[in-house]
Design an enzyme around this catalytic site. Structure first.
Site, PDB file in Angstrom:
ATOM      1  N   THR A 127      28.383  -4.008  -5.039  1.00  0.00           N
ATOM      2  CA  THR A 127      28.019  -4.978  -6.081  1.00  0.00           C
ATOM      3  C   THR A 127      28.028  -6.378  -5.450  1.00  0.00           C
ATOM      4  OG1 THR A 127      30.288  -5.243  -6.821  1.00  0.00           O
ATOM      5  CG2 THR A 127      28.964  -3.584  -7.975  1.00  0.00           C
ATOM      6  N   GLY A 147      29.272  -9.498  -5.992  1.00  0.00           N
ATOM      7  CA  GLY A 147      30.509 -10.263  -5.753  1.00  0.00           C
ATOM      8  C   GLY A 147      31.417  -9.575  -4.747  1.00  0.00           C
ATOM      9  N   CYS A 148      31.465  -8.250  -4.817  1.00  0.00           N
ATOM     10  CA  CYS A 148      32.339  -7.495  -3.917  1.00  0.00           C
ATOM     11  C   CYS A 148      31.787  -7.494  -2.495  1.00  0.00           C
ATOM     12  CB  CYS A 148      32.486  -6.059  -4.427  1.00  0.00           C
ATOM     13  SG  CYS A 148      33.023  -5.974  -6.150  1.00  0.00           S
ATOM     14  N   SER A 149      30.459  -7.454  -2.355  1.00  0.00           N
ATOM     15  CA  SER A 149      29.819  -7.377  -1.033  1.00  0.00           C
ATOM     16  C   SER A 149      29.647  -8.731  -0.373  1.00  0.00           C
ATOM     17  CB  SER A 149      28.428  -6.742  -1.152  1.00  0.00           C
ATOM     18  OG  SER A 149      28.541  -5.345  -1.172  1.00  0.00           O
TER      19      SER A 149
END
Ligand code: BEZ
Length: 181
Positions: free
Chosen positions: A66, A68-70
């Site tokens: 996703t 924000g996570c990546s």
């Protein structure tokens, strides 16, 4: 007066429900045992065993790949991995409620090898044990974890930082956790 004090109680209780929510674990709790998967579903790992006799940073993300996570969450911990190790952290673990194959490929894509262990919590059992589980079915198709960071020292939780809006990118990022050590 009555109506304003009722209003005040309503405001206070809605603030308490979000910002001051308590979780199943907090500083001083034993980290619960939960089976996670590493690499493949056959790579079963008990998170409590991972933390025995070691200082471990665990961060939880809503979903592999996703934005924000990546772009922010995982890369921040990879970039600061050596600084965490210099401050006595033996291991950094990323957990997400995805399957083990997805977590492994996400780690390869991000260059996590040797810096951050990529552990899958496919049935959200670890998230549920922490109380950080959140139903993101409408967005990501299943129950996931809120975004959090945690320090665990020899199986004892020293700090748990859960994003106050569940998935934002603030208190659970690598720089504030590093500064706290
Ligand atoms: C993210 O970009 O990290 C994200 C996207 C959808 C839901 C939760 C998180």
């Amino acid at each position: 007066f009555f109506s304003s004090s009722r209003m005040m109680r309503r405001v206070v209780s809605s603030i308490s429900a979000s910002a001051f929510r308590t979780y199943a674990v907090s500083a001083g709790s034993a980290l619960p045992s939960a089976t996670l998967h590493e690499g493949t579903p056959a790579g079963k790992v008990d998170i409590a065993d991972v933390c025995k006799g070691k200082k471990v940073v665990i961060f939880g993300v809503p979903g592999a790949f996703t934005p924000g996570c990546s772009k922010t969450h995982l890369p921040g911990y990879i970039a600061d991995a050596d600084k965490f190790k210099a401050k006595g952290v033996d291991e950094i673990v990323c957990v997400s409620c995805n399957d083990a194959f997805v977590m492994a490929e996400w780690g390869v894509a991000q260059g996590a090898s040797g810096k951050v262990r990529m552990l899958a919590d496919p049935d959200a059992s670890f998230a549920k044990a922490l109380g950080t589980d959140i139903d993101l079915t409408a967005v990501l198709g299943s129950v996931r974890t809120k975004r959090f960071s945690m320090i665990v020292d020899n199986g004892v939780v020293k700090a748990l930082n859960v994003e106050p809006d569940n998935t934002g990118l603030s208190c659970s990022l690598a720089p504030p956790l590093l500064d706290s050590l």
